[in-house]
Enzyme design. Structure first.
Site, PDB file in Angstrom:
ATOM      1  N   GLU A 204       0.861  -1.178   0.000  1.00 20.35           N
ATOM      2  CA  GLU A 204       0.000   0.000   0.000  1.00 20.35           C
ATOM      3  C   GLU A 204       0.894   1.224   0.000  1.00 20.35           C
ATOM      4  OE1 GLU A 204      -3.678  -1.772   2.682  1.00 20.35           O
ATOM      5  OE2 GLU A 204      -2.782   0.159   3.217  1.00 20.35           O
TER       6      GLU A 204
ATOM      7  N   GLU B 162      -5.695   9.296  10.475  1.00 24.76           N
ATOM      8  CA  GLU B 162      -4.366   8.786  10.816  1.00 24.76           C
ATOM      9  C   GLU B 162      -3.956   9.219  12.217  1.00 24.76           C
ATOM     10  OE1 GLU B 162      -3.556   6.825   8.543  1.00 24.76           O
ATOM     11  OE2 GLU B 162      -4.498   7.669   6.759  1.00 24.76           O
TER      12      GLU B 162
END
Lengths: 277, 406
Positions: free
Chosen positions: A51, A62
């Site tokens: 990824e 995040e």
């Protein structure tokens, strides 16, 4: 070609009777040249899928490690165009490892959904995860990715009940990404006793392989999740290696790849001696 | 830009998916999707429940101090020499701004939903103070995310929030201002999905927030409309408000949306000037994109990264704008002007000197455009301006800008 790369990889993993190791790294972290070396080294270090994050100024899902990775990458001048160029260079040297882009909707919209899908396919990208684009908003994006033969990979979460899972897996392809904890990346720790039934539920609803991520930081945790999932995603722990190597003035590529190797080894060994999954 | 159709009924928006034309929506991580659906259902039930509305009306009257007066500003009117200027006195509300209208509505909803922990973001600290206030009133724990930069420049409000029992968490990520505080609040929400209610202060965020915040702020326009009809026997020619995220403006505009003879005028903060990189004018200086759960106009760099806003007024210092404003702009129902830091400072002083009212620097941006608006509307016209907050919080900033020490 691109969708089949993901399918072939999961088919091969199934044949080997083991879970896959998915390595997440941020494009341009700490700079474009180093990020390319890391990408190119990951398959040999044991990454079964990769990824590649494209950095955004406001990454709301995040935790601190990936927030900081995005800031390092942006400070180094990384862009979505730069990310696609990295993907292209990686693909020139590796025809088999699936490469999935992961990021936020604004940059995709900014490029234009059709243009993004076309450019991603041309760069050899196999799939896309857009963190802040739930199914309700994904219609045009799913159409464009379908036309370009790029998988739209959806996220299932601990808050997804059975009714929601049906919505989530509709028009998803390649695999489903199960977010193992309610939270941001890299903070809480995933617990395999909760993850196992969830993975089974997502597998049943989707008929697709399930990769598990968020909150898997150590080889021990990776091995535990690898016993119950089709693939294990590690991101924050890898980008933290970048941060530490930069701080200590060490070889960034080497540190990240060593960490990836230890995680991959743990994932590969996790089911040895196990008879069933 | 997608062409947008001018609707027959402006008040029929957003649609069921939370869209105002191409804007709005629910761009949040999947973990939050079940929660925003739950919130939507709970809000719809509350909205239709007469008991909820009566409870809210009671608190607005007895705790907030509504209705707020609509006041004929005689000396400002004479000064500009054009239309009659009326000020909607939202600065007289408890806590000194319009923010409490929305906080009261949402805290009652949060309790109805059985939530036990409240989080909020704040820029200047006004929404944080209003949230801390209602949390104190109802005995709920309150955590306010505030950019470290804002914590430093808005110390009195940080102290107020602490006095009210709230925990202020300084945010150091990103640019350490309001947009980062909102990111951090969203991160908290995604982490604490069981018990936490996210009390958003602006008419922005994922659906249903833009609609819900607008509805709770629409009391401003509803009262203004009834008051001007009573005082002047007719509707105003223009209604004017400052726009950051745009909650006070949409609250004023909404009850007038279908009165097409009434001009709707928002004033964005153009900071050091639209030609510079130091402004907060999302419509006049930005383009459509996705941030904080909705599609709307945003300040962005050429690569699509969100850029920092700048305004002397911390409450307008946000790189986006509520999605309904984006849509009203595109369909041409509302127009969006700008005022610079300097123009706002001048209007701040003018209002204090002529009317004995110290306006918030936010509201001073709207005041700054009155000369042109009053001239355009003309002597026989009527203009209603939302004085969204009082300026006590801004005296240090204003003094510093004038080179004075206090």
């Amino acid at each position: 070609m691109s969708r089949s790369r993901i399918e072939q990889r999961f088919a091969a993993l199934k044949a080997e009777g083991r879970a896959g190791f998915v390595a997440y790294v941020m494009a341009g972290d700490p700079d474009a040249a180093t990020a390319l070396k890391i990408l190119q080294g990951l398959p040999a270090a044991g990454a079964d899928l990769i990824e590649l994050g494209f950095p955004f100024s406001d990454p709301m899902a995040e935790g601190p490690p990936i927030q900081r990775a995005a800031q390092r990458a942006l400070a180094g001048g990384m862009t979505l165009t730069g990310t696609l160029a990295l993907a292209r260079k990686f693909r020139d040297g590796d025809q088999t490892t699936p490469l999935i882009l992961m990021g936020y909707m604004n940059l995709v919209l900014h490029r234009g959904i059709e243009a993004f899908a076309r450019d991603a396919a041309a760069a050899g990208v196999d799939g896309l995860i857009v963190v802040d684009c739930p199914p309700e908003e994904a219609g045009p994006l799913a159409d464009a990715l379908d036309a370009a033969d790029v998988s739209l990979i959806r996220l299932a979460t601990p808050t997804s009940d059975d009714a929601r899972l049906k919505v989530v897996v509709k028009r998803t392809s390649g695999f489903v990404y199960y977010v193992s904890v309610a939270g941001v990346t890299g903070v809480k720790e995933a617990d395999e006793t909760a993850v196992a039934p969830a993975v089974a539920r997502v597998r049943k609803a989707s008929g697709m392989p399930v990769a598990v991520g968020f909150g898997i930081k150590t080889p021990e945790r990776a091995a535990a999740i690898a016993r119950v999932a089709d693939a294990v995603v590690v991101g924050s722990a890898l980008v933290d290696e970048v941060a530490e190597a930069v701080d200590m003035n060490e070889d960034v590529t080497r540190r990240v790849l060593l960490k990836a190797e230890s995680l991959a080894k743990a994932v590969r060994a996790a089911r040895i001696g196990q008879t069933t999954v | 830009m997608t062409p947008q159709t001018r609707p027959n009924d402006y008040t029929a928006y957003p649609d069921a998916e939370g869209r105002f034309g191409d804007y709005g929506g629910r761009y949040v991580p999947e973990t939050l999707m079940p929660l925003v659906h739950e919130l939507d259902a709970a809000y719809r039930a509350a909205k239709a429940d007469a008991a909820f509305q009566a409870e809210l009306a009671g608190y607005l009257k007895h705790y907030v101090g509504r209705p707020s007066p609509l006041y004929f500003a005689e000396r400002l009117t004479a000064h500009f020499g054009g239309a009659k200027v009326y000020l909607k006195r939202e600065e007289l509300n408890h806590t000194g701004a319009h923010k409490i209208n929305n906080c009261m509505g949402q805290i009652l909803l949060a309790m109805r939903m059985g939530k036990t922990r409240i989080i909020a973001e704040t820029g200047a600290g006004q929404h944080g103070v209003a949230t801390a206030t209602v949390c104190a009133r109802f005995g709920l724990p309150c955590i306010v995310y505030m950019g470290e930069v804002d914590v430093e420049r808005q110390k009195p409000n940080v102290f107020r929030m602490n006095l009210l029992g709230a925990e202020v968490r300084p945010v150091t990520s990103g640019s350490a201002t309001l947009k980062d505080a909102m990111n951090e609040a969203l991160r908290d929400w995604v982490t604490n999905v069981e018990d936490t209610y996210y009390l958003i202060g602006s008419a922005a965020g994922p659906h249903p927030y833009p609609e819900m915040v607008r509805d709770f702020q629409a009391v401003i326009g509803q009262e203004s409309r009834a008051q001007i009809l009573e005082m002047e026997g007719r509707l105003p020619d223009a209604v004017v408000a400052c726009v950051g995220g745009g909650s006070n403006a949409i609250g004023l505009f909404h009850p007038f949306l279908n009165d097409e003879a009434v001009q709707l005028i928002g004033v964005e903060a153009s900071g050091h000037g639209l030609g510079t990189d130091k402004h907060a004018a999302a419509i006049n200086g930005g383009r459509p994109g996705v941030l904080h759960g909705n599609k709307t106009y945003l300040l962005q760099d050429p690569e699509g990264q969100i850029t920092e806003a700048h305004s002397i007024s911390a409450g307008l210092d946000y790189p986006g704008i509520g999605p309904e404003h984006a849509w009203l702009h595109d369909v041409g129902r509302a127009k969006y002007l700008t005022a610079t830091d300097q123009e706002a400072l001048a209007a701040f002083q003018l209002c204090a000197e002529l009317e004995g009212i110290i306006p918030a620097l936010e509201s001073a941006h709207a005041l700054a455009r009155l000369p042109e608006i009053c001239a355009e509307v003309g002597k026989d016209g009527i203009v209603v301006l939302n004085l969204s907050g009082r300026g006590d919080k801004d005296v240090a900033t204003v003094a510093a800008s004038l080179g004075l020490e206090i």
